[in-house]
Design a protein around this motif. Structure first.
Motif, PDB file in Angstrom:
ATOM      1  N   TRP A 117       0.842  -1.205   0.000  1.00  0.00           N
ATOM      2  CA  TRP A 117       0.000   0.000   0.000  1.00  0.00           C
ATOM      3  C   TRP A 117       0.873   1.250   0.000  1.00  0.00           C
ATOM      4  O   TRP A 117       0.590   2.222  -0.686  1.00  0.00           O
ATOM      5  N   TYR A 122       0.091   5.368  -0.733  1.00  0.00           N
ATOM      6  CA  TYR A 122      -0.816   5.676   0.362  1.00  0.00           C
ATOM      7  C   TYR A 122      -0.053   5.985   1.645  1.00  0.00           C
ATOM      8  O   TYR A 122       1.010   5.423   1.901  1.00  0.00           O
ATOM      9  N   ILE A 127      -3.939   3.995   4.694  1.00  0.00           N
ATOM     10  CA  ILE A 127      -3.891   2.529   4.754  1.00  0.00           C
ATOM     11  C   ILE A 127      -4.739   2.027   5.916  1.00  0.00           C
ATOM     12  O   ILE A 127      -5.508   1.074   5.765  1.00  0.00           O
TER      13      ILE A 127
END
Length: 160
Positions: A117, A122, A127
């Motif tokens: 992620w 992110y 996340i």
């Protein structure tokens, strides 16, 4: 709407495949999940407030279900596939550019997931929202993943 989704698809599908590979999926599995996820996104396009986060969440969950299911569908002939890579014959070259894959494969699944992620752009807070975890848990797993990655790379350098 179709033009907007088409632009989103073109800019998102390949990074989404990479995101799934970073989480441990094989290229064909990642491509299938990404395609299925994009089909679902198109069907719900007008309802999505953050399509990029939505497709990453849906694809990540689909990968978890796929890994948990582990079933085989035997076929006599493999149908011709449509590749999400610009040059399907360049898979080895593409994988070679991503030295991070062996590092990711060496991590526990939660650390691999959080790092994937992160590599997709992110923040820990984003996340946490997407995975239903606390931001502290995400940061902790990210720190452990980074330490493990550094140790892995040091060990690899020592062998060379």
């Amino acid at each position: 709407m179709d033009e907007e989704f088409s632009a989103f698809y073109r800019s998102t599908v390949r990074p989404l495949v990479g995101f799934l590979i970073h989480q441990g999926a094989a290229l064909p599995v990642a491509a299938d999940i990404a395609q299925d996820t994009m089909t679902k996104a198109y069907q719900r396009w007008t309802e999505l407030h953050d399509p990029r986060a939505w497709v990453h969440t849906v694809a990540s969950r689909a990968l978890v279900r796929t890994i948990a299911a582990v079933r085989e569908d035997l076929v006599e002939q493999v149908p011709e596939s449509t590749s999400l890579l610009a040059r399907p014959d360049a898979v080895a070259e593409w994988e070679g550019r991503y030295d991070v894959l062996p590092v990711l494969q060496s991590l526990p699944s939660r650390q691999r997931q959080v790092l994937a992620w992160t590599l997709a752009g992110y923040t820990p807070s984003d996340i946490a929202d997407q995975l239903g975890l606390s931001a502290e848990t995400v940061r902790g797993n990210l720190a452990k993943a980074r330490r493990a990655a550094v140790a892995y790379l040091k060990k690899r350098e020592e062998k060379q």
